[in-house]
Design an enzyme around this catalytic site. Structure first.
Site, PDB file in Angstrom:
ATOM      1  N   HIS A 199      77.583  69.381 107.139  1.00 45.28           N
ATOM      2  CA  HIS A 199      77.402  70.447 107.937  1.00 45.28           C
ATOM      3  C   HIS A 199      78.035  70.564 109.249  1.00 45.28           C
ATOM      4  O   HIS A 199      78.485  71.634 109.822  1.00 45.28           O
ATOM      5  CB  HIS A 199      75.923  70.694 108.126  1.00 45.28           C
TER       6      HIS A 199
ATOM      7  N   ASP B 229      70.648  75.947 101.616  1.00 39.72           N
ATOM      8  CA  ASP B 229      69.959  74.818 101.940  1.00 39.72           C
ATOM      9  C   ASP B 229      69.792  75.300 103.690  1.00 39.72           C
ATOM     10  O   ASP B 229      68.918  74.795 104.155  1.00 39.72           O
ATOM     11  CB  ASP B 229      70.381  73.411 101.843  1.00 39.72           C
TER      12      ASP B 229
ATOM     13  N   GLU C  72      74.171  84.621 100.277  1.00 40.24           N
ATOM     14  CA  GLU C  72      73.673  83.434  99.294  1.00 40.24           C
ATOM     15  C   GLU C  72      73.168  84.165  98.056  1.00 40.24           C
ATOM     16  O   GLU C  72      72.538  85.131  98.049  1.00 40.24           O
ATOM     17  CB  GLU C  72      72.576  82.794  99.806  1.00 40.24           C
TER      18      GLU C  72
ATOM     19  N   ASP D  40      80.285  77.500 101.871  1.00 41.73           N
ATOM     20  CA  ASP D  40      79.503  76.497 101.624  1.00 41.73           C
ATOM     21  C   ASP D  40      79.036  76.577 100.249  1.00 41.73           C
ATOM     22  O   ASP D  40      77.777  76.851 100.060  1.00 41.73           O
ATOM     23  CB  ASP D  40      78.492  76.320 102.735  1.00 41.73           C
ATOM     24  N   SER D  41      79.965  76.527  99.318  1.00 41.38           N
ATOM     25  CA  SER D  41      79.652  76.793  98.123  1.00 41.38           C
ATOM     26  C   SER D  41      79.399  75.517  96.921  1.00 41.38           C
ATOM     27  O   SER D  41      79.567  74.331  97.481  1.00 41.38           O
ATOM     28  CB  SER D  41      80.965  77.445  97.327  1.00 41.38           C
ATOM     29  N   THR D  42      78.949  75.620  96.061  1.00 46.71           N
ATOM     30  CA  THR D  42      78.862  74.851  94.850  1.00 46.71           C
ATOM     31  C   THR D  42      80.124  74.374  94.345  1.00 46.71           C
ATOM     32  O   THR D  42      81.025  75.002  94.929  1.00 46.71           O
ATOM     33  CB  THR D  42      77.877  75.189  94.020  1.00 46.71           C
TER      34      THR D  42
ATOM     35  N   PRO E 210      78.103  79.715  89.011  1.00 51.18           N
ATOM     36  CA  PRO E 210      78.184  80.682  89.981  1.00 51.18           C
ATOM     37  C   PRO E 210      79.134  80.600  91.200  1.00 51.18           C
ATOM     38  O   PRO E 210      79.587  81.663  91.775  1.00 51.18           O
ATOM     39  CB  PRO E 210      76.675  81.170  90.692  1.00 51.18           C
TER      40      PRO E 210
HETATM   41  N1  SAM Z   1      76.794  71.176 100.672  1.00 52.22           N
HETATM   42  C1  SAM Z   1      76.671  71.716  99.309  1.00 52.22           C
HETATM   43  C2  SAM Z   1      78.187  70.924  98.849  1.00 52.22           C
HETATM   44  O1  SAM Z   1      78.859  70.743  99.739  1.00 52.22           O
HETATM   45  O2  SAM Z   1      78.480  71.019  97.530  1.00 52.22           O
HETATM   46  C3  SAM Z   1      76.554  73.125  99.087  1.00 52.22           C
HETATM   47  C4  SAM Z   1      75.366  73.621  99.549  1.00 52.22           C
HETATM   48  S1  SAM Z   1      74.717  75.160  99.243  1.00 52.22           S
HETATM   49  C5  SAM Z   1      73.302  74.229  98.296  1.00 52.22           C
HETATM   50  C6  SAM Z   1      75.859  75.623  97.904  1.00 52.22           C
HETATM   51  C7  SAM Z   1      75.143  77.101  97.661  1.00 52.22           C
HETATM   52  O3  SAM Z   1      76.358  77.810  97.212  1.00 52.22           O
HETATM   53  C8  SAM Z   1      74.001  77.273  96.502  1.00 52.22           C
HETATM   54  O4  SAM Z   1      72.719  77.395  97.243  1.00 52.22           O
HETATM   55  C9  SAM Z   1      74.261  78.223  95.827  1.00 52.22           C
HETATM   56  O5  SAM Z   1      73.399  79.100  95.404  1.00 52.22           O
HETATM   57  C10 SAM Z   1      75.523  79.127  96.647  1.00 52.22           C
HETATM   58  N2  SAM Z   1      76.469  79.859  95.795  1.00 52.22           N
HETATM   59  C11 SAM Z   1      77.043  79.338  94.532  1.00 52.22           C
HETATM   60  N3  SAM Z   1      77.716  80.693  93.979  1.00 52.22           N
HETATM   61  C12 SAM Z   1      77.721  81.405  95.019  1.00 52.22           C
HETATM   62  C13 SAM Z   1      78.414  82.989  94.867  1.00 52.22           C
HETATM   63  N4  SAM Z   1      79.139  83.156  94.064  1.00 52.22           N
HETATM   64  N5  SAM Z   1      77.612  83.765  95.964  1.00 52.22           N
HETATM   65  C14 SAM Z   1      77.012  83.076  97.015  1.00 52.22           C
HETATM   66  N6  SAM Z   1      76.513  82.014  96.938  1.00 52.22           N
HETATM   67  C15 SAM Z   1      76.904  81.008  95.805  1.00 52.22           C
END
Ligand code: SAM
Length: 288
Positions: free
Chosen positions: A69, A93, A112, A162-164, A169
């Site tokens: 982060h 998170d 999010e 900061d995505s998955t 998704p």
């Molecule tokens: N730090 C982590 C990493 O490096 O992999 C990612 C942290 S965060 C938990 C990832 C977030 O992206 C999740 O909360 C997920 O729900 C969100 N997310 C995934 N696809 C998304 C989309 N299309 N639009 C918005 N948020 C999304």
């Protein structure tokens, strides 16, 4: 002696099959559910503390989240020095929001897709957001990030994705259409930052992202951090801007901005920032 009720094999390496895997001992499952968008689990591990995994892939841990982060946020923020309007896509998170709000910003908009990630991380991993969701400058929108950037007429100084990983998704957040919408929503001279995995195992993802960013940004590359729970060595953070000078802000200016900000960090330093754009040949060739 720690009793492990079960183990979680990190899905980040699932494509490697039996060649290689990362295993987390699960001392206690704190919460688990299938949300509308993904499988979510928060568990306790003796080494990393509380751990969030989505669709079986480690997202963040209390033990080393700062290495991710801080570098995701402070490199663009201290490079620009004057960012007031920041957009975070994903980041459920709250760690990215927390670090961004440490700067003198006017408004941080966080889009999010999954409300449950926010709610459950606030409940079971409160140190990640550390009250950031209650900050009056924070504007949290529950929506699909690709839809938001396609429709918004707002302009941002910094956009942080900061995505998955590019599955489920998160897949749409690695497309050229998404990057083009981000470019349209950035102020001239602004910068887009993306989560781009561990090149040693996910080099193709970084290469694909660089290829999709290139038509829209004059300077599309990455910088590096090291997050122990994202196993495989360096982690790449995508960097896209039209200002090639932005990644080479002189160290004395970075130091001055960091000192003026007046907050402590556990990974980021101005010298680490300046060095983060230097990379091993096997990574440099992925974005050239
Ligand atoms: N730090 C982590 C990493 O490096 O992999 C990612 C942290 S965060 C938990 C990832 C977030 O992206 C999740 O909360 C997920 O729900 C969100 N997310 C995934 N696809 C998304 C989309 N299309 N639009 C918005 N948020 C999304």
């Amino acid at each position: 002696m720690t009793v492990f009720h079960e183990t979680l094999y990190d899905g980040h390496l699932a494509h490697l099959g039996h060649e290689y895997s990362q295993r987390f001992g699960v001392k206690q499952v704190l919460f688990e559910e299938k949300t509308e968008h993904q499988h979510l689990i928060i568990f306790e591990n003796p080494r990393f503390g509380r751990v969030l995994a989505l669709d079986g892939i480690i997202q963040t841990t209390e033990g080393d989240e700062y290495a991710y982060h801080e570098m995701l946020v402070h490199v663009p923020m201290f490079a620009l020095g004057d960012a007031k309007q920041v957009l975070i896509i994903g980041g459920g998170d709250g760690g990215t929001l927390r670090e961004t709000l440490r700067h003198d910003v006017e408004r941080v908009t966080m889009v999010e897709i999954d409300r449950r990630v926010i709610d459950l991380c606030e409940t079971y991993m409160p140190s990640l957001s550390a009250g950031a969701f209650e900050d009056p400058r924070a504007d949290v929108i529950i929506d699909d990030g690709i839809k938001f950037v396609a429709q918004t007429d707002r302009v941002f100084d910094v956009i942080i994705v900061d995505s998955t990983d590019p599955l489920g998704p998160g897949e749409v957040l690695f497309t050229e259409a998404f990057y083009a919408s981000c470019k349209r929503s950035l102020r001239p001279g602004g910068v887009l930052i993306t989560q781009n995995g561990v090149p040693f195992f996910q080099g193709d993802e970084l290469k694909a992202s660089a290829r999709r960013l290139a038509p829209h940004f004059a300077d599309a590359r990455c910088y590096l951090t090291v997050v122990p729970s994202y196993v495989g060595g360096y982690m790449a953070l995508g960097w896209a801007s039209d200002d090639a000078e932005l990644k080479t802000v002189p160290l004395d200016i970075l130091r001055e901005r960091f000192d003026r900000a007046g907050f402590a960090t556990r990974y980021y330093t101005p010298a680490i920032h300046a060095g983060a754009f230097n990379m091993p040949a096997f990574i440099a060739c992925l974005t050239d």
